[in-house]
Design a protein around this motif. Structure first.
Motif, PDB file in Angstrom:
ATOM      1  N   ALA A 116       6.432   3.789   1.597  1.00  0.00           N
ATOM      2  CA  ALA A 116       5.036   3.383   1.389  1.00  0.00           C
ATOM      3  C   ALA A 116       4.746   2.080   2.129  1.00  0.00           C
ATOM      4  O   ALA A 116       4.273   1.102   1.536  1.00  0.00           O
ATOM      5  CB  ALA A 116       4.701   3.240  -0.090  1.00  0.00           C
ATOM      6  N   PRO A 117       5.029   2.069   3.444  1.00  0.00           N
ATOM      7  CA  PRO A 117       4.954   0.813   4.205  1.00  0.00           C
ATOM      8  C   PRO A 117       3.633   0.064   4.055  1.00  0.00           C
ATOM      9  O   PRO A 117       2.574   0.622   4.302  1.00  0.00           O
ATOM     10  CB  PRO A 117       5.175   1.270   5.653  1.00  0.00           C
ATOM     11  CG  PRO A 117       5.017   2.755   5.652  1.00  0.00           C
ATOM     12  CD  PRO A 117       5.409   3.203   4.284  1.00  0.00           C
ATOM     13  N   GLY A 118       3.730  -1.171   3.657  1.00  0.00           N
ATOM     14  CA  GLY A 118       2.546  -2.022   3.538  1.00  0.00           C
ATOM     15  C   GLY A 118       1.854  -1.940   2.196  1.00  0.00           C
ATOM     16  O   GLY A 118       1.105  -2.840   1.819  1.00  0.00           O
ATOM     17  N   ALA A 119       2.104  -0.866   1.463  1.00  0.00           N
ATOM     18  CA  ALA A 119       1.358  -0.660   0.221  1.00  0.00           C
ATOM     19  C   ALA A 119       1.875  -1.525  -0.923  1.00  0.00           C
ATOM     20  O   ALA A 119       1.099  -1.976  -1.769  1.00  0.00           O
ATOM     21  CB  ALA A 119       1.415   0.811  -0.176  1.00  0.00           C
ATOM     22  N   THR A 120       3.184  -1.752  -0.958  1.00  0.00           N
ATOM     23  CA  THR A 120       3.756  -2.502  -2.080  1.00  0.00           C
ATOM     24  C   THR A 120       3.244  -3.941  -2.087  1.00  0.00           C
ATOM     25  O   THR A 120       2.897  -4.488  -3.144  1.00  0.00           O
ATOM     26  CB  THR A 120       5.295  -2.457  -2.002  1.00  0.00           C
ATOM     27  OG1 THR A 120       5.697  -1.087  -1.976  1.00  0.00           O
ATOM     28  CG2 THR A 120       5.935  -3.161  -3.176  1.00  0.00           C
ATOM     29  N   HIS A 121       3.187  -4.549  -0.900  1.00  0.00           N
ATOM     30  CA  HIS A 121       2.659  -5.904  -0.794  1.00  0.00           C
ATOM     31  C   HIS A 121       1.247  -5.953  -1.393  1.00  0.00           C
ATOM     32  O   HIS A 121       0.933  -6.772  -2.256  1.00  0.00           O
ATOM     33  CB  HIS A 121       2.522  -6.349   0.669  1.00  0.00           C
ATOM     34  CG  HIS A 121       3.705  -6.131   1.545  1.00  0.00           C
ATOM     35  ND1 HIS A 121       4.176  -4.893   1.897  1.00  0.00           N
ATOM     36  CD2 HIS A 121       4.494  -7.022   2.196  1.00  0.00           C
ATOM     37  CE1 HIS A 121       5.216  -5.032   2.706  1.00  0.00           C
ATOM     38  NE2 HIS A 121       5.432  -6.314   2.897  1.00  0.00           N
ATOM     39  N   ALA A 122       0.405  -5.038  -0.852  1.00  0.00           N
ATOM     40  CA  ALA A 122      -1.015  -5.054  -1.202  1.00  0.00           C
ATOM     41  C   ALA A 122      -1.219  -4.788  -2.689  1.00  0.00           C
ATOM     42  O   ALA A 122      -2.059  -5.416  -3.335  1.00  0.00           O
ATOM     43  CB  ALA A 122      -1.758  -4.017  -0.358  1.00  0.00           C
ATOM     44  N   ALA A 123      -0.410  -3.859  -3.230  1.00  0.00           N
ATOM     45  CA  ALA A 123      -0.555  -3.541  -4.650  1.00  0.00           C
ATOM     46  C   ALA A 123      -0.124  -4.720  -5.516  1.00  0.00           C
ATOM     47  O   ALA A 123      -0.705  -4.967  -6.576  1.00  0.00           O
ATOM     48  CB  ALA A 123       0.277  -2.309  -5.000  1.00  0.00           C
TER      49      ALA A 123
END
Lengths: 159, 288, 790
Positions: free
Chosen positions: C412-419
């Motif tokens: 889930a590249p990039g999604a964990t940061h944003a979440a």
């Protein structure tokens, strides 16, 4: 290239002779000299347990043992866990419990878990987690591995 | 890693002469869990590796409540915590032996090796310091003994001279009404290097602490005896307040660095917390 | 063999609406299977899907016989070792290989000069694209080393140990340059510049002077200003995360044989044989038809084994030496020389009405790309508000070059940061509005018809059902007691893509089917794909024998990534099954002397009126009715399958040390249809645990020379078995309308929620809001002390 040393040892119940350099680890000897590639290299410094084998009955990281130290020792690898063509209860429980995904840590876990159940047939969840903390798995989150070991313990003690 | 010669010495004399002949270019192999990695990763170099596990004195394991424990330098950690008598007599030693790496490491790694590796963060050394252990060293000039707190001299360095090797570690007989504990702080729950380690030993008499010793790791270039804090304990009640004050004194003796394992300020804070916790558990074990 | 395992904690929770859509999908499945509409509405009874067969490759993997790339042996095999830059940023002045070449046993040496110049060309790799000049330079630096660990030369020798010794003899003269490793520092005007040919691309508008900022993305819907003006409550916060690695246990490995006829064969630990072939061919400037990639068993990837690193180098050494060459990375090389996922700085703002309705959102996200442009900022921007029905929103995203390894996908590249950023603010808003955090999310949850900030409108999705299921878990319903303990929840989203997949299968006379598919199997997908073929053909899962083909034996298949395999390759297997049924119907028609259209197929049986024949019986008659049958299919489903999850964590915080212990953890997720529930749970548990590691301890620790100081499993600190509890799972099934069996991707979503979930739990346990990852003990301790002194 260094001088080769002659080593006589017992691997998975068979007497084995091999030649190796002093600098070669037991892991390198197993994989490169003897073709037993079940033990894996994950870190080569004793922090992942993927290369676990039993050395005189004790689990060791084979990357931290020299091949020459195998002289006179008794070694068991993942290839020697199943016997007479039948899977060990741990192997069966790993399969049935989906306790592996990519499978690269599996040989190390199986060998360490075998040592654990040989020593503590009634191992608790906490004991299993503690004794297997030298084995890293990045796929499963350990849940199904721990359950598979508990299941195997149950089967082995009821057998 | 360049290839090297391998020799499995059968006697102390053989090991001493091999080590004396090769000096720095010879390295000792006991459990191998540090030295093999260091050779492989280029942190140390060797032309000759001397395996000492065939030498009887280095594999001795002798415990007698009257004379104490003689622990061969290459005896693997698991032997200690699996021995109920030794674990009961020297609980801090068993605590440390149980958490050096995982089971695979403990099958091979030894307390002597942990000492000779001389890491500032070594888990066993604060326990050895607290327990008042001494190092028995063999060399070209014969045997000598060094208190464990004087063994390490700087990160990765120790008092061993050319041709010398650690033979065993001697523990005094367990005193009545004494107890000990080693604990460390790590971010994970196992398989980690101590951010701070604290070992404590206490002997109770007439309801107060008769004497105590505190060893610390990862707070200075070498594991160390917290002298002032240790002295402070004598004559004090085994109370939370005593342990808190000892923790504060231990803190004052620490001079940690900041690295990937933790900032210096945090380490200082942990010295106080861990010293207090180690003492409380040691006191509980002493029956205080 | 015993029946599949013990009772599992997972429950499938078909709600009423849910059941209806399951039915619809099943009808659709049946329609397309037998070409007629079944008028009666029935809840589908899958025979194979939803069961837990033993994986087909299992026996090899528990006996140590499975062959991973490092296990490959070829006659005359030699071994190679890489030379890597010790500097974070340096010009390569000269490389002297003469001493290495003279070292005993050395057979070949290569440097950047041995590789062709590759034009600035963008190659589509399925999940993501790559600039080939950058790819080539990343495999082997030419003029400049852009990070510590950047490959600059390689040596092949008879043994791996000698290759490593010889590599030490290569003399590289460097001119060290100032380095920059933190994303915000790299965005400054006067920052050290990595590339003089990278200009900021702001939605097509290109900047005038070179910059480390490669891209400025902007997404906007509604009227953000008006939206915030109408809010009763606005919360804006800043967040930081550090570089983390996928942490697969198998280091990268490649074996290359450049044969005398010019054909190149590569064995690789790759997530995609075809993209590996394409990248390698492009870097070496040879036609793809000259390259065969044989995917071996792969010891984990999580997005990190899509890009190539070793393949072209091993190939070039093979060409020079005339021998097959094996290269494997050390663990340190894996950390320093492959693609971790980025560090980030994020500023996020959300506005809500008193009634709990979200009205506006704004996000400013800067992710580091590492040494070359093309990081994971895009999906970060698309995912930041993806769980919510947000009428007014704007997202600004920056792709920024820094002197660290080029960042790559990680689950889930990039999604964990944003979440982590968005969900933490959602938690704060819920608290401020005195609403239950799940109720607050339910009130604002994205659903069918919701438009995401980057444009797409969701089809039928399962976030509401997932949140309801989370609320109904025994975990959420339980009371958490005890000092220093707290509970947190958070949502997660990942697209789950489609893309190209191929499958072919031959029917054996004994009624079993040999399936070849193109998706490298990292976590049991051979089985989840085979199960879909078995379901289609009405035969047991064990009667399908799946194999992953190499690039010469199967049609084009994109990477194992984007949670696409069970969905897209499963779809290919399904269509392959239809192709088999069509051909077998013709054979049945031949036997019965009727028209093929008169033959109907249902649940493994061919019928025409009162005549019937089972799949197995008909298979036995193939030799006498014209020979074997091969089914085949190639598919390219577009769009996302939209996977949503919700996690719940209970933690205890040591008030004196700041150490966080996870007491209980539950992952809830919509899987569409769980093909093999055990492996769905496994994805949820594994993803959650990776997320827990990211949340609490994992990070690249850099010193002020830009060198990573913890490039080992010892100090990188991934969770051990002792660091996590059992991970409870609840599988929700809201069928995906775009798949005949309702399958959605499941692999990536589970990593998205944990950092925010645990941050929330820490807040409720210790009263401190952690806005930096990892939430390491020293940071939590410091935050608690600061709070106490306030």
């Amino acid at each position: 290239m260094g001088k080769k040393l002659h080593v006589t040892t017992t691997i998975n119940g068979e007497q084995v002779e091999f030649l190796c350099e002093a600098r070669q680890s037991l892991l390198e000897v197993l994989r490169d000299v003897l073709g037993l590639t079940g033990a894996k290299e994950g870190c080569n410094n004793g922090n992942c347990g993927a290369c676990t084998v039993l050395f005189d009955g004790l689990p060791v990281d084979s990357c931290l043992v020299l091949g020459v130290e195998a002289e006179g020792a008794t070694i068991q690898t993942v290839e020697g866990i199943a016997c007479d063509g039948r899977l060990h209860p741990l192997q069966q429980c790993f399969l049935e419990g989906a306790a592996l995904q990519c499978g690269v840590c599996t040989p190390g876990f199986l060998v360490a878990a075998k040592a654990l159940l040989d020593k503590h047939p009634h191992a608790t969840e906490e004991q299993i987690r503690f004794e297997l903390s030298g084995n890293l798995c990045r796929c499963t989150g350990y849940d199904k591995i721990v359950r598979a070991v508990m299941e195997a313990a149950k089967e082995m003690t009821h057998a | 890693m360049k290839d090297f010669e391998y020799a499995a010495a059968a006697t102390l004399d053989e090991a001493v002469s091999l080590l004396a002949a090769r000096g720095e270019r010879a390295k000792i192999l006991a459990g191998g869990t540090d030295i093999i990695v260091q050779l492989r990763e280029g942190l140390r170099e060797a032309d000759l590796v001397v395996d000492v596990k065939k030498i009887p004195e280095i594999m001795t394991y002798r415990f007698d409540p009257a004379s104490g424990l003689s622990l061969g330098a290459a005896v693997p950690c698991y032997r200690i915590y699996e021995d109920g008598d030794v674990a009961a007599a020297y609980p801090a030693l068993a605590d440390a032996a149980r958490i050096i790496g995982g089971w695979q490491i403990q099958s091979r790694a030894s307390i002597g090796g942990n000492l000779c590796n001389s890491s500032p963060a070594a888990d066993s050394i604060p326990a050895l310091i607290a327990l008042g252990a001494a190092c028995k060293i063999a060399g070209p000039e014969g045997m000598r003994s060094v208190p464990v707190e004087q063994f390490c001299t700087s990160p990765g360095k120790n008092v061993l001279r050319r041709g010398e090797l650690l033979v065993s570690i001697q523990f005094p007989p367990p005193a009545a009404k004494s107890g000990s504990h080693y604990l460390r702080f790590i971010p994970r729950n196992e398989m980690d290097i101590a951010v701070v380690g604290a070992g404590a030993w206490l002997r109770m008499q007439d309801g107060v602490i008769a004497e105590g010793r505190i060893g610390l790791a990862a707070v200075a270039p070498t594991p160390k005896l917290a002298e002032q804090a240790s002295r402070f304990l004598a004559g004090k009640p085994a109370s939370e307040e005593t342990f808190r004050q000892a923790g504060e004194l231990a803190r004052q003796s620490a001079s940690p660095i900041s690295d990937m394992r933790g900032p210096a300020q945090y380490r200082l804070h942990l010295v106080g917390v861990l010293t207090r916790r180690a003492l409380a558990k040691a006191a509980e074990r002493a029956g205080a | 063999m015993k029946s599949p395992l013990r009772k599992n904690k997972s429950k499938r929770l078909p709600s009423k609406a849910n059941r209806r859509s399951v039915r619809r999908a099943a009808q659709a499945a049946r329609r397309s299977t037998n070409g007629r509409t079944n008028g009666r509405a029935k809840v589908p009874k899958f025979k194979v899907l939803g069961t837990r067969p033993i994986r087909h490759d299992g026996a090899d993997k528990v006996t140590g016989r499975a062959i991973y790339t490092a296990d490959v042996k070829l006659a005359g095999l030699i071994h190679a070792s890489m030379v890597r830059s010790p500097h974070a940023h340096a010009r390569i002045v000269s490389i002297d290989t003469s001493a290495a070449e003279k070292y005993p046993g050395v057979l070949a040496v290569v440097t950047g000069k041995d590789f062709p110049n590759v034009a600035d060309k963008i190659a589509e790799l399925g999940e993501g694209a790559v600039n080939l000049a950058h790819l080539s330079a990343n495999c082997m630096a030419k003029d400049k080393a852009l990070y510590k660990g950047h490959a600059v030369a390689a040596v092949a020798a008879a043994s791996a140990l000698d290759a490593a010794e010889a590599a030490k003899l290569i003399q590289v003269q460097y001119e060290p340059l100032p380095a920059v490793t933190w994303v915000l520092d790299a965005m400054k005007e006067d920052a050290p510049l990595l590339h003089d040919d990278v200009y900021t691309d702001q939605m097509g508008k290109v900047g005038k002077k070179p910059s480390n900022v490669a891209k400025h993305l902007i997404f906007e819907i509604g009227d953000v200003k008006k939206g915030f003006a109408s809010a009763d409550l606005v919360i804006e916060r800043e967040f930081k995360t550090q570089t983390v690695h996928q942490g697969y246990i198998e280091p990268h490995a490649a074996v290359a044989l450049w044969n005398a006829d010019g054909h190149l064969t590569i064995y690789s630990a790759t997530q995609g044989a075809f993209t590996c072939r394409q990248q390698t061919a492009e870097v070496l400037q040879v036609p793809v038809s000259q390259v065969t990639v044989i995917p071996c068993e792969i010891g984990g990837g999580f997005g990190g084994k899509i890009s190539i690193y070793l393949e072209p180098v091993a190939a070039m050494l093979s060409k020079k030496s005339g021998r097959p060459v094996k290269m494997t990375m050390t663990r340190q090389e894996v950390f320093e020389g492959t693609g971790p996922t980025p560090a980030s700085f994020m500023r996020v703002k959300l506005g809500a009405k008193k009634n709990g309705k979200l009205v506006a959102g704004e996000a400013w996200l800067a992710y580091d790309a590492g040494a070359y442009p093309g990081g994971v900022i895009g999906p970060g921007c698309m995912c930041v508000f993806s769980c919510y029905d947000l009428p007014n929103a704007r997202v600004d995203g920056f792709d920024v070059c820094v002197n660290k390894p080029q960042t790559k996908a990680y689950r889930a590249p990039g999604a964990t940061h944003a979440a982590f950023a968005c969900e933490t603010i959602i938690d704060e808003l819920a608290e401020a509005l005195k609403m239950d955090p799940i109720d607050f999310r339910l009130k604002n949850a994205a659903k069918e018809g919701t438009r995401r900030v980057d444009g797409p409108v969701y089809p039928r999705i399962g976030l509401v059902e997932t949140l309801q299921a989370a609320k109904n878990t025994p975990h959420y319903k339980s009371k958490l007691t005890g000092k220093n303990r707290g509970r947190g929840v958070a949502c997660g989203f990942w697209f789950n893509i489609g893309l190209k997949s191929s499958a072919s299968a031959s029917v054996e006379p004994d009624g079993t089917v040999a399936l070849v598919e193109g998706s490298t199997d990292i976590g049991g997908t051979r089985t989840s794909v085979a199960m879909q073929l078995a379901e289609t053909l009405g035969i047991p899962a064990e009667d399908v024998h799946p194999k992953v083909g190499d690039t010469d034996s199967i049609g084009y298949t994109d990477v194992t990534g984007g949670s696409r395999v069970t969905f897209a390759t499963g779809l290919a297997a399904y269509q392959c099954g239809l192709d088999i049924i069509r051909q077998m119907s013709e054979r049945a028609a031949m036997l019965w002397d009727c028209k093929p259209q008169q033959v109907k197929f249902d649940a493994g049986v061919f019928r025409n009126g009162r005549k019937s024949i089972t799949f197995k019986e008909l298979a036995a008659k193939l030799p006498e009715t014209g020979g074997g049958i091969i089914g085949r299919a190639t598919v390219d489903p577009q769009g996302a399958t939209n996977g949503f999850g919700a996690h719940i964590a209970d933690v205890e915080v040591d008030p004196e040390t700041g150490k966080v212990t996870i007491l209980r953890y539950t992952a809830v997720q919509d899987a569409g249809k769980a093909v093999h529930p055990s492996y769905v749970e496994g994805q949820m548990q594994g993803g959650a645990t990776q997320g827990i590691g990211w949340a609490l301890n994992e990070e690249y620790f850099y010193n002020d020379q830009g060198r990573m100081t913890n490039a080992s499993f010892l100090d990188y600190r991934m969770p051990t078995a002792l660091d996590v509890p059992m991970i409870e799972t609840v599988i929700v099934e809201v069928p995906n309308p775009a798949h005949p069996y309702g399958v959605r991707g499941v692999g990536e979503t589970p990593i998205v929620s944990p950092p925010a979930t645990i941050a929330s739990a820490i807040y409720h346990a210790a009263g401190v809001r952690m806005r930096e990852l990892p939430m390491a003990p020293y940071k939590v301790c410091k935050a608690m002390m600061e709070k106490a002194s306030m």
